[in-house]
Design a protein around this motif. Sequence first.
Motif, mmCIF file in Angstrom:
data_model
loop_
_atom_site.group_PDB
_atom_site.id
_atom_site.type_symbol
_atom_site.label_atom_id
_atom_site.label_comp_id
_atom_site.label_asym_id
_atom_site.label_seq_id
_atom_site.Cartn_x
_atom_site.Cartn_y
_atom_site.Cartn_z
ATOM 1 N N PHE A 147 0.833 -1.209 0.000
ATOM 2 C CA PHE A 147 0.000 0.000 0.000
ATOM 3 C C PHE A 147 0.865 1.255 0.000
ATOM 4 C CE2 PHE A 147 -2.405 3.202 2.517
ATOM 5 C CZ PHE A 147 -3.389 3.468 1.573
ATOM 6 N N ILE A 148 1.950 1.232 0.800
ATOM 7 C CA ILE A 148 2.833 2.396 0.852
ATOM 8 C C ILE A 148 3.556 2.580 -0.476
ATOM 9 C CG2 ILE A 148 4.912 3.328 1.936
ATOM 10 C CD1 ILE A 148 4.004 2.109 4.547
ATOM 11 N N LYS A 149 4.024 1.483 -1.060
ATOM 12 C CA LYS A 149 4.771 1.569 -2.326
ATOM 13 C C LYS A 149 3.874 1.917 -3.507
ATOM 14 C CE LYS A 149 6.610 -2.514 -1.947
ATOM 15 N NZ LYS A 149 7.403 -3.711 -2.321
ATOM 16 N N SER A 150 2.563 1.731 -3.338
ATOM 17 C CA SER A 150 1.659 2.046 -4.448
ATOM 18 C C SER A 150 1.566 3.536 -4.720
ATOM 19 C CB SER A 150 0.270 1.493 -4.150
ATOM 20 O OG SER A 150 -0.329 2.172 -3.044
ATOM 21 N N GLY A 151 1.961 4.375 -3.754
ATOM 22 C CA GLY A 151 1.912 5.820 -3.921
ATOM 23 C C GLY A 151 0.613 6.465 -3.495
ATOM 24 N N LYS A 152 -0.377 5.694 -3.073
ATOM 25 C CA LYS A 152 -1.670 6.257 -2.689
ATOM 26 C C LYS A 152 -1.604 7.086 -1.405
ATOM 27 C CE LYS A 152 -4.317 2.587 -4.936
ATOM 28 N NZ LYS A 152 -5.300 1.472 -4.756
ATOM 29 N N PRO A 153 -0.934 6.633 -0.323
ATOM 30 C CA PRO A 153 -0.985 7.423 0.916
ATOM 31 C C PRO A 153 -0.026 8.602 0.928
ATOM 32 C CG PRO A 153 0.243 5.409 1.285
ATOM 33 C CD PRO A 153 -0.282 5.328 -0.111
ATOM 34 N N PHE A 154 1.193 8.482 0.369
ATOM 35 C CA PHE A 154 2.213 9.519 0.490
ATOM 36 C C PHE A 154 2.763 9.967 -0.856
ATOM 37 C CE2 PHE A 154 2.775 6.617 4.212
ATOM 38 C CZ PHE A 154 2.165 7.441 5.143
ATOM 39 N N GLY A 155 2.160 9.549 -1.919
ATOM 40 C CA GLY A 155 2.674 9.911 -3.221
ATOM 41 C C GLY A 155 3.735 8.932 -3.699
ATOM 42 N N GLU A 156 4.432 9.306 -4.752
ATOM 43 C CA GLU A 156 5.427 8.418 -5.357
ATOM 44 C C GLU A 156 6.599 8.202 -4.402
ATOM 45 O OE1 GLU A 156 8.219 8.117 -9.381
ATOM 46 O OE2 GLU A 156 6.851 9.813 -9.051
ATOM 47 N N VAL A 157 7.060 6.977 -4.318
ATOM 48 C CA VAL A 157 8.185 6.634 -3.454
ATOM 49 C C VAL A 157 9.480 6.932 -4.187
ATOM 50 C CG1 VAL A 157 9.344 4.760 -2.221
ATOM 51 C CG2 VAL A 157 6.851 4.843 -2.284
ATOM 52 N N ASP A 158 10.356 7.749 -3.571
ATOM 53 C CA ASP A 158 11.625 8.128 -4.185
ATOM 54 C C ASP A 158 12.687 7.055 -4.009
ATOM 55 O OD1 ASP A 158 10.597 10.533 -5.034
ATOM 56 O OD2 ASP A 158 11.123 11.549 -3.164
#
Length: 388
Positions: free
Chosen positions: A364-375
Amino acid sequence: MFSFTSMGAKVDHSINDGSSPYIFKISGQVCHLMGSLLPMDNESPKFAQLYVYDTYNEVQNRLKALGSQENNGRLDTKIVQELIKMFDQSNELVKLFRIARDKFEIDGLINLKMSLLGRQQNDGKQYDQPTSDEIGGLIVGDIGLSDSNRDIIIDCKSEGLKRVTKLNPKFMALQYPILFPYGEDGYKPDLKWNENYKGPKTKRQRIPMRAYITYHIQEREPSLTTLLKGGRLFQQYLVDSYATLEEDRLDYIRQNQKNLRSEIYKGIYDAMSRGDNDAKNLGQKVVLPTSYTGSPRYMFNNYQDAMAICREYGHPDLFITFTCNVKWPEIIREFETKPGYKPEDRPDIISRIFKMKLDDMLDFIKSGKPFGEVDAKKFGSRENVEVQ
């Protein structure tokens, strides 16, 4: 009460004060120990000796072996008698010790020894019920040639205890006869994969200890195995198995130091540079690789990776701690199909559900939904996770 071997580990009983679920906690190295067939003079029989010595008073001897009058008052002697009867009929290890008892009582052999074999000739009988002549035998006098690394040699009467090797197929059956009521074989190094197995295999085409243990504790419908019904004893078995697996990994690392990258250790030169000028303190260094969780190299490697990410992308914004709750609806729903079980009786279920929910959170975190794109992201072994 029915174990053939004793567990050589420091068990922490103080943690079970009644305020939390039961926990089997140990510290130090774990080993299984076995004594002689007969106790020394003026000593009470213990463990395997209870199957050979003074079996006319076996129930009382087993109750006395616990060493607690408080526990003895709560034990049902009828259950003890029925368990003894069941083992005499079904457990091949018990039958072998009963044969030794008969030899002592009838023939009076004082130089009798017992050998529990570490190798069986036919791998195809791995999952069949064993027989006494396959497990071992009784020898009068000299034991002769034997595989000292795998076989268990039990003397008639001797002081001290012998360590049972973890590579003997009866390693767990000797410690947990209630979980292995037939005296079944356990893990041995020369086990081969099934011909129909289509999963990942090792280079040597042999089953590793970890794969065998995980296969052993899987649920198989429609009925659960005896092992999974052990309750607190099953929890002890899991801890014992994990400690045995870790010891096996350390043994492999110790025996394969030449194959590891240890160029920064140059023996005496490095010892002198560290100030170890006393020759008595110099010895062979065992280097734990980064693949061994908790080793200095493992911690240093993760630290360096984390600092590299911070230098490139900046400091982390979140520190997330993911814990488990036994009241999760998934856990409650699973135990509704298993009446009579408590969460602490099946730590394997708790661990599997926790791992699935942890993986779901990471996805869920890596999908970008909660915090945007993962750098940047780094995933170490087990649950050491960093996401920015």
